[in-house]
Design a protein around this motif. Structure first.
Motif, PDB file in Angstrom:
ATOM      1  N   SER A  23      34.898  32.531  21.644  1.00 10.48           N
ATOM      2  CA  SER A  23      35.383  32.561  23.020  1.00 10.48           C
ATOM      3  C   SER A  23      34.560  33.585  23.791  1.00 10.48           C
ATOM      4  O   SER A  23      33.936  34.469  23.199  1.00 10.48           O
ATOM      5  CB  SER A  23      36.875  32.931  23.067  1.00 10.48           C
ATOM      6  N   PRO A  24      34.541  33.491  25.120  1.00 10.39           N
ATOM      7  CA  PRO A  24      33.766  34.456  25.909  1.00 10.39           C
ATOM      8  C   PRO A  24      34.270  35.878  25.700  1.00 10.39           C
ATOM      9  O   PRO A  24      35.464  36.116  25.526  1.00 10.39           O
ATOM     10  CB  PRO A  24      34.002  33.991  27.352  1.00 10.39           C
ATOM     11  N   ALA A  25      33.339  36.813  25.709  1.00 13.25           N
ATOM     12  CA  ALA A  25      33.695  38.233  25.659  1.00 13.25           C
ATOM     13  C   ALA A  25      33.763  38.769  27.084  1.00 13.25           C
ATOM     14  O   ALA A  25      32.907  38.451  27.918  1.00 13.25           O
ATOM     15  CB  ALA A  25      32.667  39.012  24.850  1.00 13.25           C
ATOM     16  N   VAL A  26      34.785  39.573  27.363  1.00 12.28           N
ATOM     17  CA  VAL A  26      34.944  40.127  28.705  1.00 12.28           C
ATOM     18  C   VAL A  26      35.242  41.619  28.607  1.00 12.28           C
ATOM     19  O   VAL A  26      35.804  42.093  27.610  1.00 12.28           O
ATOM     20  CB  VAL A  26      36.076  39.426  29.495  1.00 12.28           C
ATOM     21  N   VAL A  27      34.862  42.352  29.639  1.00 11.34           N
ATOM     22  CA  VAL A  27      35.305  43.732  29.778  1.00 11.34           C
ATOM     23  C   VAL A  27      36.675  43.694  30.432  1.00 11.34           C
ATOM     24  O   VAL A  27      36.831  43.162  31.544  1.00 11.34           O
ATOM     25  CB  VAL A  27      34.328  44.557  30.626  1.00 11.34           C
ATOM     26  N   ALA A  28      37.678  44.211  29.734  1.00  9.17           N
ATOM     27  CA  ALA A  28      39.044  44.235  30.272  1.00  9.17           C
ATOM     28  C   ALA A  28      39.208  45.449  31.172  1.00  9.17           C
ATOM     29  O   ALA A  28      38.967  46.587  30.740  1.00  9.17           O
ATOM     30  CB  ALA A  28      40.053  44.281  29.133  1.00  9.17           C
ATOM     31  N   VAL A  29      39.582  45.206  32.427  1.00 11.36           N
ATOM     32  CA  VAL A  29      39.760  46.284  33.399  1.00 11.36           C
ATOM     33  C   VAL A  29      41.127  46.113  34.069  1.00 11.36           C
ATOM     34  O   VAL A  29      41.683  45.014  34.107  1.00 11.36           O
ATOM     35  CB  VAL A  29      38.647  46.265  34.468  1.00 11.36           C
ATOM     36  N   PRO A  30      41.693  47.196  34.622  1.00 12.54           N
ATOM     37  CA  PRO A  30      42.956  47.063  35.366  1.00 12.54           C
ATOM     38  C   PRO A  30      42.782  46.149  36.578  1.00 12.54           C
ATOM     39  O   PRO A  30      41.669  45.990  37.103  1.00 12.54           O
ATOM     40  CB  PRO A  30      43.268  48.499  35.796  1.00 12.54           C
ATOM     41  N   ALA A  31      43.866  45.570  37.028  1.00 11.01           N
ATOM     42  CA  ALA A  31      43.805  44.601  38.133  1.00 11.01           C
ATOM     43  C   ALA A  31      43.184  45.186  39.396  1.00 11.01           C
ATOM     44  O   ALA A  31      42.564  44.461  40.174  1.00 11.01           O
ATOM     45  CB  ALA A  31      45.209  44.072  38.424  1.00 11.01           C
ATOM     46  N   GLY A  32      43.295  46.482  39.611  1.00 10.57           N
ATOM     47  CA  GLY A  32      42.735  47.078  40.815  1.00 10.57           C
ATOM     48  C   GLY A  32      41.399  47.752  40.616  1.00 10.57           C
ATOM     49  O   GLY A  32      40.924  48.471  41.504  1.00 10.57           O
ATOM     50  N   HIS A  33      40.746  47.540  39.512  1.00  9.45           N
ATOM     51  CA  HIS A  33      39.479  48.203  39.188  1.00  9.45           C
ATOM     52  C   HIS A  33      38.339  47.689  40.067  1.00  9.45           C
ATOM     53  O   HIS A  33      38.302  46.499  40.411  1.00  9.45           O
ATOM     54  CB  HIS A  33      39.145  47.979  37.715  1.00  9.45           C
ATOM     55  N   PRO A  34      37.362  48.535  40.427  1.00  8.35           N
ATOM     56  CA  PRO A  34      36.235  48.080  41.261  1.00  8.35           C
ATOM     57  C   PRO A  34      35.407  46.956  40.647  1.00  8.35           C
ATOM     58  O   PRO A  34      34.762  46.192  41.366  1.00  8.35           O
ATOM     59  CB  PRO A  34      35.391  49.360  41.414  1.00  8.35           C
ATOM     60  N   LEU A  35      35.421  46.821  39.332  1.00  2.11           N
ATOM     61  CA  LEU A  35      34.639  45.762  38.684  1.00  2.11           C
ATOM     62  C   LEU A  35      35.324  44.398  38.731  1.00  2.11           C
ATOM     63  O   LEU A  35      34.713  43.394  38.347  1.00  2.11           O
ATOM     64  CB  LEU A  35      34.386  46.117  37.209  1.00  2.11           C
ATOM     65  N   ARG A  36      36.558  44.328  39.197  1.00  2.00           N
ATOM     66  CA  ARG A  36      37.348  43.101  39.045  1.00  2.00           C
ATOM     67  C   ARG A  36      36.717  41.885  39.701  1.00  2.00           C
ATOM     68  O   ARG A  36      36.944  40.756  39.275  1.00  2.00           O
ATOM     69  CB  ARG A  36      38.749  43.316  39.622  1.00  2.00           C
ATOM     70  N   GLY A  37      35.886  42.070  40.713  1.00  2.00           N
ATOM     71  CA  GLY A  37      35.303  40.923  41.400  1.00  2.00           C
ATOM     72  C   GLY A  37      33.931  40.513  40.893  1.00  2.00           C
ATOM     73  O   GLY A  37      33.363  39.536  41.388  1.00  2.00           O
ATOM     74  N   ARG A  38      33.407  41.216  39.906  1.00  2.00           N
ATOM     75  CA  ARG A  38      32.066  40.902  39.405  1.00  2.00           C
ATOM     76  C   ARG A  38      32.090  39.586  38.634  1.00  2.00           C
ATOM     77  O   ARG A  38      32.992  39.310  37.842  1.00  2.00           O
ATOM     78  CB  ARG A  38      31.572  42.021  38.496  1.00  2.00           C
ATOM     79  N   ARG A  39      31.072  38.759  38.835  1.00  2.00           N
ATOM     80  CA  ARG A  39      30.980  37.485  38.114  1.00  2.00           C
ATOM     81  C   ARG A  39      30.508  37.683  36.684  1.00  2.00           C
ATOM     82  O   ARG A  39      30.851  36.904  35.789  1.00  2.00           O
ATOM     83  CB  ARG A  39      30.015  36.548  38.840  1.00  2.00           C
ATOM     84  N   ARG A  40      29.710  38.728  36.444  1.00  2.00           N
ATOM     85  CA  ARG A  40      29.182  39.009  35.112  1.00  2.00           C
ATOM     86  C   ARG A  40      28.704  40.447  35.087  1.00  2.00           C
ATOM     87  O   ARG A  40      28.332  41.012  36.111  1.00  2.00           O
ATOM     88  CB  ARG A  40      28.032  38.051  34.768  1.00  2.00           C
ATOM     89  N   VAL A  41      28.733  41.054  33.907  1.00  2.98           N
ATOM     90  CA  VAL A  41      28.299  42.438  33.801  1.00  2.98           C
ATOM     91  C   VAL A  41      27.484  42.601  32.518  1.00  2.98           C
ATOM     92  O   VAL A  41      27.722  41.917  31.514  1.00  2.98           O
ATOM     93  CB  VAL A  41      29.515  43.392  33.796  1.00  2.98           C
ATOM     94  N   ASP A  42      26.505  43.487  32.577  1.00  2.00           N
ATOM     95  CA  ASP A  42      25.728  43.860  31.398  1.00  2.00           C
ATOM     96  C   ASP A  42      26.255  45.193  30.905  1.00  2.00           C
ATOM     97  O   ASP A  42      26.433  46.131  31.694  1.00  2.00           O
ATOM     98  CB  ASP A  42      24.243  43.971  31.763  1.00  2.00           C
ATOM     99  N   LEU A  43      26.493  45.320  29.610  1.00  2.00           N
ATOM    100  CA  LEU A  43      27.081  46.542  29.085  1.00  2.00           C
ATOM    101  C   LEU A  43      26.208  47.765  29.333  1.00  2.00           C
ATOM    102  O   LEU A  43      26.717  48.886  29.451  1.00  2.00           O
ATOM    103  CB  LEU A  43      27.354  46.395  27.586  1.00  2.00           C
ATOM    104  N   THR A  44      24.899  47.561  29.421  1.00  2.00           N
ATOM    105  CA  THR A  44      24.025  48.711  29.679  1.00  2.00           C
ATOM    106  C   THR A  44      24.280  49.313  31.059  1.00  2.00           C
ATOM    107  O   THR A  44      23.935  50.474  31.295  1.00  2.00           O
ATOM    108  CB  THR A  44      22.549  48.294  29.562  1.00  2.00           C
ATOM    109  N   ASP A  45      24.862  48.529  31.961  1.00  3.08           N
ATOM    110  CA  ASP A  45      25.183  49.053  33.292  1.00  3.08           C
ATOM    111  C   ASP A  45      26.459  49.887  33.303  1.00  3.08           C
ATOM    112  O   ASP A  45      26.795  50.478  34.335  1.00  3.08           O
ATOM    113  CB  ASP A  45      25.348  47.895  34.297  1.00  3.08           C
TER     114      ASP A  45
END
Length: 299
Positions: A181-203
């Motif tokens: 299954s896809p791996a995701v970074v779990a963030v709180p609902a109000g976190h600034p990353l919540r709207g990102r379509r994809r993220v690289d862990l190095t970032d």
């Protein structure tokens, strides 16, 4: 055969091999004695007996270190003892059919497993089923010795790549993939990353992470430089997701788990998936073999 005598490794008392491994692992006769609950003189006598049987020194004494022959014996001894435990467990199981012992890491439970297990339980009445949650190393060891019939292990890897597990050795357990299954970074609902379509862990090297070694260890992620703000040593997934939702740190989790939590948002991770593998040792006609065959056919 080790040494010049007529004694082969197959003739050696397993108790002597266990003592030898304890000394080799601890690097000390006294520490081995404490581990085995023997006296130090008993450990020394057993090592001397083993060396006499094999006709060669296995350990130097001051300091305690393996000789070249000892290095070779260590590789064989560990596998021999594992196979003896597996044989004992297999014989015991043959005397008590109708049981299935399944070990799994906390995030390894997947829909195909639940469906296949339900089918087997419905067709195999009575069937005593025992599901145990444990760490990856514990499950690998328990399947190798036959204590568990099957193991379900999970982890994060590149798409279609297998998990990095200890080498099983000849005749040891083998693994097959049963779910991804896809791996995701779990963030709180109000976190600034919540709207990102994809993220690289190095970032996210500057972000704070939750280190949960028994569930989602960030040290096994394919990136360096991440830092933990909190460590959780339990294996309750509800506690981990609650910590994330409360803002104590981030964690990489399988997307279906995060999607089921109202207080979390999952941001997809580039080039990373959550993978579940089935670890098995025997190929008999019992419920363990049926479950393994059903999951293999489903992949």
């Amino acid at each position: 055969m080790i040494g010049t005598g007529s004694i082969s490794i197959a003739d050696v008392d397993p108790h002597l091999l266990r003592t030898f491994l304890a000394v080799a692992d601890t690097g000390s006769f006294s520490a081995a004695a404490q581990t085995l609950r023997y006296t130090q003189s008993a450990v020394s006598q057993q090592i001397a007996t083993l060396e006499a049987d094999l006709g060669t020194p296995l350990l130097t004494r001051r300091p305690v270190a393996l000789t070249p022959a000892g290095e070779r014996l260590r590789r064989h001894a560990a596998l021999i003892l594992v196979r003896l435990e597996a044989a004992r467990a297999d014989v015991t199981r043959a005397l008590a059919p109708g049981r299935l012992d399944l070990g799994l890491t906390p995030l390894a439970w997947a829909a195909p497993v639940a469906t296949a297990l339900a089918t087997i339980r419905a067709d195999s009445t009575p069937l005593r089923t025992h599901v145990r949650v444990a760490g990856r190393d514990r499950i690998v060891e328990a399947v190798a010795t036959g204590e568990y019939d099957l193991g379900l292990l999970d982890g994060f890897t590149a798409p279609n790549d297998p998990l990095r597990l200890p080498e099983p050795g000849a005749g040891g357990p083998r693994s097959i993939g049963v779910a991804e299954s896809p791996a995701v970074v779990a963030v709180p609902a109000g976190h600034p990353l919540r709207g990102r379509r994809r993220v690289d862990l190095t970032d996210l090297a500057d972000a704070y992470w939750i280190d949960a070694p028994e569930i989602a260890p960030f040290t096994r992620l394919p990136v360096d430089g991440l830092r933990a703000s909190l460590r959780y040593d339990g294996c309750d997934v509800t506690v981990l997701t609650g910590l994330i939702a409360a803002g104590h740190g981030l964690a990489v989790l399988p997307e279906p788990l995060v999607a089921a939590h109202d207080g979390l948002v999952g941001v997809p991770v580039a080039r990373l998936v959550h993978r579940v593998e089935l670890l098995s040792l025997r190929a008999d006609d019992g419920p363990a073999a049926r479950l393994s065959a059903m999951l293999s056919a489903a992949t």
